[in-house]
Design a protein around this motif. Structure first.
Motif, PDB file in Angstrom:
ATOM      1  N   UNK A  58       0.124  19.109 -38.663  1.00  0.00           N
ATOM      2  CA  UNK A  58       0.619  20.460 -38.398  1.00  0.00           C
ATOM      3  C   UNK A  58       1.811  20.808 -39.287  1.00  0.00           C
ATOM      4  N   UNK A  59       2.678  19.830 -39.519  1.00  0.00           N
ATOM      5  CA  UNK A  59       3.855  20.082 -40.347  1.00  0.00           C
ATOM      6  C   UNK A  59       3.454  20.409 -41.784  1.00  0.00           C
ATOM      7  N   UNK A  60       2.510  19.661 -42.329  1.00  0.00           N
ATOM      8  CA  UNK A  60       2.087  19.925 -43.701  1.00  0.00           C
ATOM      9  C   UNK A  60       1.341  21.253 -43.807  1.00  0.00           C
ATOM     10  N   UNK A  61       0.572  21.598 -42.790  1.00  0.00           N
ATOM     11  CA  UNK A  61      -0.111  22.890 -42.808  1.00  0.00           C
ATOM     12  C   UNK A  61       0.883  24.043 -42.769  1.00  0.00           C
ATOM     13  N   UNK A  62       1.963  23.852 -42.041  1.00  0.00           N
ATOM     14  CA  UNK A  62       3.028  24.874 -42.023  1.00  0.00           C
ATOM     15  C   UNK A  62       3.639  25.038 -43.410  1.00  0.00           C
ATOM     16  N   UNK A  63       3.851  23.900 -44.089  1.00  0.00           N
ATOM     17  CA  UNK A  63       4.401  23.955 -45.447  1.00  0.00           C
ATOM     18  C   UNK A  63       3.437  24.661 -46.390  1.00  0.00           C
ATOM     19  N   UNK A  64       2.149  24.431 -46.211  1.00  0.00           N
ATOM     20  CA  UNK A  64       1.145  25.112 -47.037  1.00  0.00           C
ATOM     21  C   UNK A  64       1.165  26.619 -46.783  1.00  0.00           C
ATOM     22  N   UNK A  65       1.243  26.995 -45.527  1.00  0.00           N
ATOM     23  CA  UNK A  65       1.240  28.413 -45.158  1.00  0.00           C
ATOM     24  C   UNK A  65       2.468  29.141 -45.696  1.00  0.00           C
ATOM     25  N   UNK A  66       3.585  28.449 -45.824  1.00  0.00           N
ATOM     26  CA  UNK A  66       4.821  29.067 -46.288  1.00  0.00           C
ATOM     27  C   UNK A  66       4.773  29.440 -47.769  1.00  0.00           C
ATOM     28  N   UNK A  67       3.797  28.924 -48.493  1.00  0.00           N
ATOM     29  CA  UNK A  67       3.698  29.192 -49.923  1.00  0.00           C
ATOM     30  C   UNK A  67       2.733  30.361 -50.172  1.00  0.00           C
ATOM     31  N   UNK A  68       3.038  31.215 -51.150  1.00  0.00           N
ATOM     32  CA  UNK A  68       2.194  32.394 -51.405  1.00  0.00           C
ATOM     33  C   UNK A  68       0.726  32.044 -51.628  1.00  0.00           C
ATOM     34  N   UNK A  69       0.474  30.958 -52.358  1.00  0.00           N
ATOM     35  CA  UNK A  69      -0.912  30.588 -52.627  1.00  0.00           C
ATOM     36  C   UNK A  69      -1.634  30.204 -51.351  1.00  0.00           C
ATOM     37  N   UNK A  75      -6.583  34.210 -46.850  1.00  0.00           N
ATOM     38  CA  UNK A  75      -7.054  35.598 -46.867  1.00  0.00           C
ATOM     39  C   UNK A  75      -8.438  35.686 -47.515  1.00  0.00           C
ATOM     40  N   UNK A  76      -8.633  34.978 -48.622  1.00  0.00           N
ATOM     41  CA  UNK A  76      -9.935  35.001 -49.290  1.00  0.00           C
ATOM     42  C   UNK A  76     -11.006  34.347 -48.419  1.00  0.00           C
ATOM     43  N   UNK A  77     -10.658  33.218 -47.792  1.00  0.00           N
ATOM     44  CA  UNK A  77     -11.611  32.542 -46.910  1.00  0.00           C
ATOM     45  C   UNK A  77     -11.971  33.426 -45.720  1.00  0.00           C
ATOM     46  N   UNK A  78     -10.992  34.168 -45.215  1.00  0.00           N
ATOM     47  CA  UNK A  78     -11.260  35.081 -44.104  1.00  0.00           C
ATOM     48  C   UNK A  78     -12.297  36.120 -44.506  1.00  0.00           C
ATOM     49  N   UNK A  79     -12.213  36.615 -45.741  1.00  0.00           N
ATOM     50  CA  UNK A  79     -13.198  37.601 -46.197  1.00  0.00           C
ATOM     51  C   UNK A  79     -14.577  36.959 -46.360  1.00  0.00           C
ATOM     52  N   UNK A  80     -14.611  35.695 -46.797  1.00  0.00           N
ATOM     53  CA  UNK A  80     -15.889  34.976 -46.876  1.00  0.00           C
ATOM     54  C   UNK A  80     -16.516  34.860 -45.485  1.00  0.00           C
ATOM     55  N   UNK A  81     -15.683  34.583 -44.490  1.00  0.00           N
ATOM     56  CA  UNK A  81     -16.174  34.477 -43.107  1.00  0.00           C
ATOM     57  C   UNK A  81     -16.722  35.812 -42.615  1.00  0.00           C
ATOM     58  N   UNK A  82     -16.010  36.885 -42.937  1.00  0.00           N
ATOM     59  CA  UNK A  82     -16.495  38.217 -42.560  1.00  0.00           C
ATOM     60  C   UNK A  82     -17.852  38.484 -43.216  1.00  0.00           C
ATOM     61  N   UNK A 340     -14.448  44.138 -52.960  1.00  0.00           N
ATOM     62  CA  UNK A 340     -13.292  43.711 -52.166  1.00  0.00           C
ATOM     63  C   UNK A 340     -13.111  42.203 -52.285  1.00  0.00           C
ATOM     64  N   UNK A 341     -14.191  41.457 -52.144  1.00  0.00           N
ATOM     65  CA  UNK A 341     -14.113  40.011 -52.282  1.00  0.00           C
ATOM     66  C   UNK A 341     -13.691  39.593 -53.673  1.00  0.00           C
ATOM     67  N   UNK A 342     -14.201  40.280 -54.707  1.00  0.00           N
ATOM     68  CA  UNK A 342     -13.846  39.952 -56.083  1.00  0.00           C
ATOM     69  C   UNK A 342     -12.364  40.208 -56.345  1.00  0.00           C
ATOM     70  N   UNK A 346      -9.508  37.577 -57.481  1.00  0.00           N
ATOM     71  CA  UNK A 346      -8.587  37.784 -58.602  1.00  0.00           C
ATOM     72  C   UNK A 346      -7.128  37.667 -58.136  1.00  0.00           C
ATOM     73  N   UNK A 347      -6.861  38.143 -56.931  1.00  0.00           N
ATOM     74  CA  UNK A 347      -5.508  38.028 -56.376  1.00  0.00           C
ATOM     75  C   UNK A 347      -5.138  36.562 -56.175  1.00  0.00           C
TER      76      UNK A 347
END
Length: 413
Positions: A58-69, A75-82, A340-342, A346-347
């Motif tokens: 959980x701690x490392x995932x928090x560190x990952x989330x804190x970074x822009x990438x 966000x991109x994976x969420x669109x793939x799920x949609x 939108x996905x593309x 790119x983002x």
């Protein structure tokens, strides 16, 4: 002192040991990715196991989330799920396509794990040394015209010629930055020797046209990040001279481009399927399908059935060949997930490049390699293929990871 859930099953010592093993396995995995699918797969699973055993998931995932990438990946994976919700395919196909994007999750995971600069240094140096050895092995195989893997050309001992070329492109970029390090004279000579080995492999041994394209583009980006983009005209000029020199001296390169030109020019009248000819057909058919659903696409996992039905209806010859991939990463995303996905993709690339450039000293290596993959993905889907996809994921996750404000062992209890 109460323990948080992520710290309940590991002491600080075992936590750090498990994470260090996780980092070491990542180095093994990135070296194995272009060479052995089996070893890379085992290493990837072992990486996850030791990450979970660290008690710091959980701690490392928090560190990952804190970074822009990290945010951009989710966000991109969420669109793939949609996209799975409106795809006209069965759920097995939808999950299979989502699984092909799991490399992004490894990027996300490693962003929170590779938070120590000494491990990033080990990653770069280890990969460079391993690829120097690989490059040396390839040369006598090529000279003696030895084929060590069925269906491969002489000198190609990795997964295929495109993968081997890509692996050496990544190593070349490592070397370009390593030669700027404060090394002893002998070490500098060794790095320059490595550069020569990688260039020889890419332009003389490998028949991968995507590598020929990726090298100058990625090298220009790399040198621009080192010397400043105000010197871009000079850098482009030098890169052009070097590329022309290789083009004039490498019969392999000349033959590959001559073949590509001939296949492109005669694909409409050709009775046989050719590598370039089928790509042209893929691109045309895919663009025609995109015109019918440009904004949202046909849904995650929709490419193969949508394309295959369309191509077969147009032609009964080789032009009607079914495919699950158009050999262009961007067209694949656009057809399945729409404009939108593309744009989200790119983002993701833009954020990764910015984070890489700003994350010195080794982040620019990953950013440069990302540029190389972006170039090669004009003719392949290298973000999704196993070898190139994992190779890129390990580079991005390990080298774009930003230093944590505090070590995991000092996390609040």
């Amino acid at each position: 002192m109460a323990l948080r859930p992520e710290n309940m099953f590991a002491s600080p010592l075992t936590s750090q040991t498990s994470l260090n093993i996780c980092r070491g396995i990542t180095i093994v995995a990135v070296i194995a990715a272009p060479i052995s699918t089996a070893i890379a797969s085992i290493a990837s699973v072992a990486l996850l196991v030791f990450w979970l055993l660290s008690g710091q998931a959980l701690q490392t995932l928090k560190l990952s989330w804190q970074q822009p990438l990290g945010k951009m990946i989710l966000l991109f994976i969420a669109w793939l799920l949609i996209g799975t919700l409106y795809a006209d395919t069965d759920w097995h196909s939808r999950l299979e396509t989502l699984s092909s994007w799991k490399k992004l999750l490894y990027v996300f995971l490693l962003l929170g794990v590779f938070q120590q600069s000494q491990w990033q240094k080990r990653f770069v140096y280890s990969y460079f040394i391993a690829m120097v050895v690989a490059g040396i092995i390839a040369i006598p195989l090529w000279v003696l015209d030895l084929i060590v893997r069925d269906g491969r050309e002489a000198g190609i001992f990795m997964t295929n010629h495109a993968t081997q070329s890509t692996a050496f492109v990544a190593a070349l970029l490592c070397a370009i930055f390593l030669v700027q390090e404060p090394l002893a004279p002998r070490q500098k000579y060794a790095v320059w020797a490595g550069i020569a080995i990688f260039l020889f492999n890419i332009f003389f041994i490998s028949t991968g046209r995507s590598g020929y394209l990726a090298v100058p583009i990625a090298a220009i980006f790399a040198f621009g990040s080192i010397y400043g983009y105000s010197k871009l005209p000079q850098i482009i000029g030098i890169a052009a001279i070097v590329l022309v020199a290789f083009g004039l001296s490498s019969s392999t390169l000349q033959e590959r481009f001559r073949l590509a030109w001939d296949e492109q020019a005669s694909y409409q009248s050709s009775k046989d399927l050719t590598s370039v000819g089928i790509r042209v057909v893929f691109y045309k058919n895919t663009l025609e399908l995109i015109e019918k659903a440009p904004w949202f696409g046909y849904g995650t996992s929709s490419f193969k059935p949508t394309y295959s039905n369309y191509a077969l209806a147009k032609s009964q010859g080789w032009q009607g060949t079914s495919t699950s991939d158009p050999h262009n990463q961007y067209l694949f995303i656009w057809l399945e997930n729409g404009l939108i996905g593309l744009l989200l993709f790119f983002a993701y690339i833009y954020v990764a490049l910015r984070q890489g450039i700003n994350n010195k000293p080794y982040g620019p290596i990953a950013a440069s390699f990302l540029v190389a993959i972006c170039a090669s993905s004009l003719f392949n889907s290298h973000f999704k293929t196993f070898a190139e996809g994992y190779l890129l994921a390990f580079f991005l996750g390990a080298l774009l990871s930003r230093s944590a404000d505090s070590t995991l062992s000092q996390a609040d209890a």
